[in-house]
Design a protein around this motif. Structure first.
Motif, PDB file in Angstrom:
ATOM      1  N   THR A 131     -28.227 -42.045  51.592  1.00 21.19           N
ATOM      2  CA  THR A 131     -27.944 -43.286  50.872  1.00 21.19           C
ATOM      3  C   THR A 131     -28.950 -43.386  49.739  1.00 21.19           C
ATOM      4  OG1 THR A 131     -29.369 -44.601  52.324  1.00 21.19           O
ATOM      5  CG2 THR A 131     -27.024 -44.478  52.907  1.00 21.19           C
ATOM      6  N   TRP A 132     -28.595 -44.129  48.712  1.00 18.56           N
ATOM      7  CA  TRP A 132     -29.434 -44.233  47.523  1.00 18.56           C
ATOM      8  C   TRP A 132     -29.852 -45.668  47.295  1.00 18.56           C
ATOM      9  CZ3 TRP A 132     -31.121 -40.019  44.850  1.00 18.56           C
ATOM     10  CH2 TRP A 132     -30.538 -38.794  45.238  1.00 18.56           C
ATOM     11  N   LEU A 145     -22.520 -47.661  40.343  1.00 19.85           N
ATOM     12  CA  LEU A 145     -23.157 -46.667  39.485  1.00 19.85           C
ATOM     13  C   LEU A 145     -24.253 -45.934  40.249  1.00 19.85           C
ATOM     14  CD1 LEU A 145     -23.561 -45.260  36.794  1.00 19.85           C
ATOM     15  CD2 LEU A 145     -25.012 -47.186  36.078  1.00 19.85           C
ATOM     16  N   LEU A 146     -25.038 -46.653  41.034  1.00 22.78           N
ATOM     17  CA  LEU A 146     -26.085 -46.038  41.845  1.00 22.78           C
ATOM     18  C   LEU A 146     -25.493 -44.986  42.776  1.00 22.78           C
ATOM     19  CD1 LEU A 146     -29.015 -45.923  42.915  1.00 22.78           C
ATOM     20  CD2 LEU A 146     -28.386 -47.787  44.468  1.00 22.78           C
ATOM     21  N   GLU A 147     -24.398 -45.318  43.433  1.00 19.88           N
ATOM     22  CA  GLU A 147     -23.745 -44.374  44.350  1.00 19.88           C
ATOM     23  C   GLU A 147     -23.230 -43.149  43.602  1.00 19.88           C
ATOM     24  OE1 GLU A 147     -22.775 -42.892  47.967  1.00 19.88           O
ATOM     25  OE2 GLU A 147     -23.846 -44.745  47.603  1.00 19.88           O
ATOM     26  N   ASN A 148     -22.630 -43.360  42.431  1.00 19.71           N
ATOM     27  CA  ASN A 148     -22.117 -42.234  41.640  1.00 19.71           C
ATOM     28  C   ASN A 148     -23.240 -41.338  41.128  1.00 19.71           C
ATOM     29  OD1 ASN A 148     -19.424 -42.926  41.984  1.00 19.71           O
ATOM     30  ND2 ASN A 148     -19.380 -44.201  40.163  1.00 19.71           N
ATOM     31  N   GLU A 200     -27.009 -35.280  44.325  1.00 21.02           N
ATOM     32  CA  GLU A 200     -26.826 -34.486  45.550  1.00 21.02           C
ATOM     33  C   GLU A 200     -26.084 -33.185  45.233  1.00 21.02           C
ATOM     34  OE1 GLU A 200     -25.344 -36.542  49.113  1.00 21.02           O
ATOM     35  OE2 GLU A 200     -25.844 -38.386  48.043  1.00 21.02           O
ATOM     36  N   ALA A 201     -25.019 -33.284  44.472  1.00 24.27           N
ATOM     37  CA  ALA A 201     -24.217 -32.100  44.155  1.00 24.27           C
ATOM     38  C   ALA A 201     -25.031 -31.083  43.349  1.00 24.27           C
ATOM     39  CB  ALA A 201     -22.963 -32.510  43.374  1.00 24.27           C
ATOM     40  N   GLU A 202     -25.950 -31.575  42.535  1.00 17.36           N
ATOM     41  CA  GLU A 202     -26.731 -30.711  41.675  1.00 17.36           C
ATOM     42  C   GLU A 202     -27.952 -30.115  42.368  1.00 17.36           C
ATOM     43  OE1 GLU A 202     -27.513 -28.711  38.184  1.00 17.36           O
ATOM     44  OE2 GLU A 202     -25.812 -30.041  38.449  1.00 17.36           O
TER      45      GLU A 202
END
Length: 73
Positions: A49-50, A60-63, A69-71
Motif C-alpha cells: 500500500t502507498w 493518483l497515489l495508487e496509480n 512497483e512495476a518499475e
C-alpha cells in the motif's frame, strides 16, 4: 537506485513523473521541475500500500505506486 520516469494515465491522457528513490525507502515524485510529493511503500500481507504526507489524490497515489512497483519493486 537511479532516478527513473513513469507514466500515469489520468482522464484519457498520461502524465510523466520523475521518480527519485530516497535512502529511507521512500520515493520523491516530481513533474517536470515541480515536486509533487514523497510517497512511501508499506508492505502488507496482501501486497504493497502507498501513503504520503503530501496533498496527492488517493487515486493518483495508487496509480503512482503501482507504476513504481512495476518499475522497481
Amino acid at each position: 537506485m537511479d532516478t527513473f520516469e513513469i507514466e500515469v494515465a489520468t482522464g484519457g491522457s498520461s502524465i510523466t513523473y520523475t521518480i527519485k528513490p530516497l535512502e529511507d525507502g521512500s520515493f520523491q515524485v516530481s513533474q517536470k521541475d515541480d515536486l509533487v510529493g514523497i510517497v512511501f511503500p508499506n508492505t502488507r500481507e496482501k501486497g504493497v500500500t502507498w501513503t504520503t504526507d503530501d496533498e496527492i489524490d488517493d487515486d493518483l497515489l495508487e496509480n503512482i505506486g503501482r507504476a513504481i512497483e512495476a518499475e522497481k519493486l
